[in-house]
Design an enzyme around this catalytic site. Structure first.
Site, PDB file in Angstrom:
ATOM      1  N   ARG A 200      46.519  30.169  49.398  1.00 63.65           N
ATOM      2  CA  ARG A 200      47.365  30.854  47.987  1.00 63.65           C
ATOM      3  C   ARG A 200      48.200  31.539  47.208  1.00 63.65           C
ATOM      4  O   ARG A 200      48.812  32.135  47.770  1.00 63.65           O
ATOM      5  CB  ARG A 200      46.023  32.243  47.844  1.00 63.65           C
ATOM      6  N   ARG A 209      42.979  29.120  41.332  1.00 61.66           N
ATOM      7  CA  ARG A 209      43.115  29.622  43.089  1.00 61.66           C
ATOM      8  C   ARG A 209      42.660  28.751  43.661  1.00 61.66           C
ATOM      9  O   ARG A 209      41.017  28.789  43.322  1.00 61.66           O
ATOM     10  CB  ARG A 209      42.607  30.903  42.756  1.00 61.66           C
ATOM     11  N   ASP A 212      39.914  33.323  46.541  1.00 58.23           N
ATOM     12  CA  ASP A 212      40.145  34.456  45.237  1.00 58.23           C
ATOM     13  C   ASP A 212      38.644  35.679  46.275  1.00 58.23           C
ATOM     14  O   ASP A 212      37.856  35.406  46.394  1.00 58.23           O
ATOM     15  CB  ASP A 212      39.754  34.540  44.259  1.00 58.23           C
ATOM     16  N   ASP A 214      37.657  38.463  46.546  1.00 55.72           N
ATOM     17  CA  ASP A 214      37.909  40.684  45.003  1.00 55.72           C
ATOM     18  C   ASP A 214      37.560  41.694  46.898  1.00 55.72           C
ATOM     19  O   ASP A 214      36.291  41.329  46.690  1.00 55.72           O
ATOM     20  CB  ASP A 214      37.730  40.655  43.948  1.00 55.72           C
TER      21      ASP A 214
END
Length: 273
Positions: A200, A209, A212, A214
């Site tokens: 990334r 992206r 990702d 999170d």
């Protein structure tokens, strides 16, 4: 929770900053408390639901002597890590490592470090809209498992439109529930490291992206620092997070809003109607 206590296990090894410590060696002393549910072992004589303390002491001795470290913090941390890996039933460890022959050259009984870690559950959102999206999600999960992070649940993979106002391809989104003894800040660092390993590059805010990751929740922890905000601040604005999260944890309570995830989904859907 039930506890197994081991006190003052003596081990001779070669850890320390000074060359003399690595050449001559010295005595170290380990005391530890391991927390786990002993009901099944006690009532059913199930040895698989117990920790064999004799074997554990021998394992600690072997692990302790197989390498040379500069800091006793490193040695203690590695012992905790290996113990969690070897005994999945253990939920919490408090380990004290004493160094009674520390080269202080002053009247001293001992010096020691204590590391306390417990397993906790966390939710992680995964997304990808470049390359083989499904494969990217699978690789990220594989890398989490390779770091000793146990995957408890995986949601379905959803195809969703991009969020944030940047023109780009659709996303493959997923949420997983994991169990880990890593503190929240270290877990976040681990997610960022995996993103980097997978290639990334952060060029456009909320842009395309490859992967990702999170960190959404770590149990009911509320954290606000320059590097980490928990719960994730955009959870209630993102259906692509709430929907897969509700699939695997509909009754999880948002620690600030005090509402279950399924209710937050309903609120956002009604607001978008």
């Amino acid at each position: 929770m039930d506890q197994l206590q081991i006190k003052d296990l003596e081990i001779f090894a070669y850890h320390g900053l000074f060359p003399s410590e690595k050449e001559l060696g010295q005595k170290f002393v380990i005391s530890a408390s391991l927390s786990y549910d002993m009901t099944k072992a006690a009532t059913e004589l199930d040895l698989t639901a117990s920790v064999h303390y004799g074997e554990l002491c021998q394992q600690w001795t072997t692990w302790f002597q197989e390498s040379t470290e500069d800091l006793i913090e490193t040695v203690a941390y590695k012992l905790v890590e290996r113990t969690f890996e070897t005994y999945p039933l253990v939920q919490e460890i408090e380990l004290e490592l004493k160094k009674p022959w520390a080269p202080v050259h002053l009247p001293l009984d001992t010096c020691s470090v204590t590391i306390r870690r417990r397993k906790q559950r966390a939710f992680i959102a995964l997304g990808s809209n470049m390359g083989d999206k499904q494969a990217n999600l699978e690789q990220a999960i594989d890398k989490l498992q390779a770091r000793g992070i146990h995957i408890l649940k995986e949601s379905s993979v959803l195809t969703t439109e991009p969020w944030g106002g940047v023109d780009q391809d659709s996303f493959a989104n997923q949420v997983i529930e994991v169990e880990t003894w890593l503190p929240a800040s270290v877990l976040l660092e681990t997610l960022l490291a995996i993103e980097s390993e997978l290639g990334r590059v952060r060029e456009v805010h909320w842009g395309p992206r490859l992967i990702d990751l999170d960190l959404l929740f770590v149990e009911d922890q509320v954290i606000y620092t320059d590097d980490l905000i928990l719960p994730h601040p955009y959870i209630t604005e993102r259906l692509f997070v709430l929907e897969p999260l509700a699939e695997i944890a509909p009754h999880f309570i948002h620690p600030i809003l005090k509402q279950p995830i399924r209710y937050l989904v309903d609120q956002l859907e009604q607001g978008n109607a």
